[in-house]
Design an enzyme around this catalytic site. Structure first.
Site: not given
Ligand code: AGP
Length: 592
Positions: A2, A27, A73, A99-100, A465, A469, A472, A488, A587
């Site tokens: 947020c 955010r 968020w 926010n929190g 990575e 990407k 996401e 394996h 983010k």
């Protein structure tokens, strides 16, 4: 997560505040809202991204020189108009953005409901205006009512609060969620992060935990929780407003990938600072990296480098799992925290644990973030990536890698490695040369439902990575594997429906990785190979991204990842997804 903004201006606040909150959309972006003060509280809010809510209900068309805003968020309560912030008290005289997470909200809500308070949302936040309402009804002013309220809250919060009873001010509070003050000619700001206020001012006060703020147009007071005034330093930010703009690119992510050649140069200029920090180190017997997500992948490359260059036992631990490993910490261990934001809750929690026994170092992008402050790490190295707005980390990952390579080169006193890094900087203009080809390839693969990425040694983390990407921003399942591991088990999944990205730079691992790619090809998979232009073995492979320079496998993670970022970006765009705002993600992950 947020983002919050508040401002007290000498002009209507809404246009400025909505521009500011847009800069915090990275955010969280599932709903948005604004409240301003005139003779009453005026609220507009809705679910969806800011541009869509603004088109529908004209967020900027709202009077008042004082306002607060929020981009969400969701943690408690689905994304909806009712759950969007701001939240008000029973009489709509107090309005709050937060926010929190308030961990004890259920018991507070029960108590307030029994007293007759009416709740309109499922959020944890809504207890806050109702508690303030109670204390103001007892005769306390807004500041004291907020003071009493925050003392009852368990959890994390960055708050901005307005009340019709005191129409000249915003009260703010911070605990374990970021909050800054911006000082400008036209008034003053509160915000979750610097990009929100860069257009208005570069003069910033970074707040610490357990601080309260009283903000008027001409004055800012920062206090502890007992209302003692605290002296705070005003810092001048070097980031420019342009750095947080798209600069003509279709998306922030593409702009940020294109920033990478410059970022390599900027971050290499940290070499002297890094050397200075290394000179302060004693001899460590063990090194431990702690991080999440992309920063975890950068840490894995750090592990390979330290083990091979320095021979110091090294491990990488996910920040969210760190508490299970705390017994082996001691004062011979260096714990390195890698974090773009410096605000990731899992990482900050791990830092608290590590600091009890070990020396700590943070590699971080955001100046003034919590990990850089007094409650943060013993040593701080800044990556010089500038603001990164796209939710998927790109340029910050590369700058983390540069810092890690510099750190290891200085620790090992390895001039050859330092020279190789300098060479890289000279070749930067070639880095994005394959973009058109990648765009073409992405059209072919946008229909895939699964991808594999494989690499060996230093390039195994690159495979992880690349796959992250892809997941996401394209919502395609991507799995990164150490090249030798496929046989394996996962080889059973390979058929002609699964594209496999093979990372095949020249070097000691080449032969084995090449054989692994052959094993995959003979089972029908499409191969996309990243390798060297001089590799004649790749003639029969249709999709290849070849590098002009003979960069060896140790240095390859610094270049090959750019192509994998572009591949994910173009597949995302080809699928009609907004790569800057992937679903369900934010983010800065400030919840554990
Ligand atoms: C990267 O693309 C992700 N958005 C995510 O994995 C991120 O790297 C992770 O949340 C860690 O963030 P930090 O570097 O700010 O601590």
């Amino acid at each position: 997560m947020c983002g919050i903004v508040g401002c007290v201006l000498d002009k209507p606040a809404a246009p400025t505040i909505i521009e500011s909150i847009k800069k915090l959309e990275y955010r969280g972006y599932d709903s948005v809202g604004i409240a301003t003060l005139t003779d009453k509280i005026n609220v507009k809010k809705g679910s969806g991204q800011i541009k869509d809510v603004d088109n529908a209900i004209k967020l900027t068309e709202i009077d008042g020189n004082i306002g607060i805003a929020h981009t969400r968020w969701a943690t408690h309560g689905i994304p909806s108009k009712e759950n969007a912030h701001p939240h008000c008290d029973c009489e709509d005289k107090i309005s709050v953005v937060h926010n929190g997470i308030i961990e004890n909200f259920e018991e507070l809500k029960k108590e307030l409901t029994e007293e007759g308070h009416q709740f309109k949302s499922d959020t944890d936040t809504e207890v806050i205006p109702h508690l303030i309402e109670n204390y103001m009804k007892e005769g306390l002013n807004l500041l004291k009512a907020v003071q009493k309220t925050v003392k009852r809250l368990k959890g994390s919060y960055a708050l901005a609060i307005i009340s019709t009873d005191e129409p000249d001010k915003i009260i703010g509070a911070r605990n374990e969620s970021p909050l800054i003050v911006g000082l400008s000619e036209n008034g003053n700001f509160l915000a979750s992060d610097v990009p929100a206020i860069l257009k208005e001012t570069k003069r910033v006060i970074f707040l610490d935990d357990e601080e309260l703020i009283e903000l008027t147009k001409d004055d800012v007071k920062v206090m502890d929780l007992d209302l003692n005034i605290k002296e705070k330093t005003v810092e001048t930010i070097t980031w420019t407003a342009d750095m947080a703009e798209k600069g003509g690119y279709a998306h922030f992510m593409l702009k940020e990938i294109h920033d990478e050649p410059q970022i390599i140069k900027d971050t290499l200029s940290e070499s002297a600072n890094i050397k200075e920090i290394v000179n302060k180190f004693k001899k460590f017997k063990r090194i431990c990296f702690v991080a999440c997500g992309t920063s975890y992948h950068a840490s894995l490359i750090g592990e390979y480098l330290i083990e091979t260059e320095l021979g110091i036992p090294t491990e990488v631990i996910l920040a969210s799992e760190f508490e299970f490993f705390k017994k082996t910490l001691d004062d011979h261990t260096l714990v390195i925290f890698i974090t773009q934001s410096g605000e990731t809750a899992d990482t900050l929690k791990a830092l608290k644990i590590a600091k009890e026994k070990s020396e700590t170092l943070a590699i971080v992008n955001v100046v003034g973030s919590t990990i850089t402050r007094k409650e943060g790490a013993h040593h701080v190295i800044y990556t010089r990536a500038g603001p990164e707005i796209g939710v998927a980390a790109t340029k910050t990952y590369l700058s983390q890698l540069i810092c890690i390579y510099l750190l290891v080169a200085h620790m090992a006193e390895n001039d050859e490695l330092l020279n190789k890094l300098e060479d890289l900087s000279e070749q930067t203009e070639k880095l994005l040369s394959k973009e058109e080809q990648i765009k073409e390839i992405s059209k072919k693969y946008k229909y895939a439902s699964d991808f594999f990425y494989i690499g060996r040694g230093f390039n195994y983390p690159t495979a992880l990575e690349g796959a992250l990407k892809l997941k996401e921003i394209t919502y395609i399942h991507g799995e990164g594997y150490a090249a030798g591991e496929l046989k394996h088990g996962p080889l059973a999944l390979i058929d002609n429906n699964i594209p496999v990205v093979g990372i095949l730079p020249p070097g000691p691992s080449y032969g084995k990785t090449y054989s692994n790619l052959q094993e995959i090809k003979s089972r029908g998979a499409d191969l996309i190979v990243l390798g060297s232009k001089n590799d004649k073995n790749l003639n029969g492979i249709e999709d290849k991204l070849l590098f002009d320079n003979e960069i060896d496998e140790k240095m390859a993670p610094l270049l090959y990842i750019i192509d994998l970022q572009l591949l994910a970006y173009y597949i995302s765009v080809a699928k009609g997804i907004d790569p800057d705002k992937p679903r369900n993600l934010a983010k800065s992950v400030t919840v554990q």
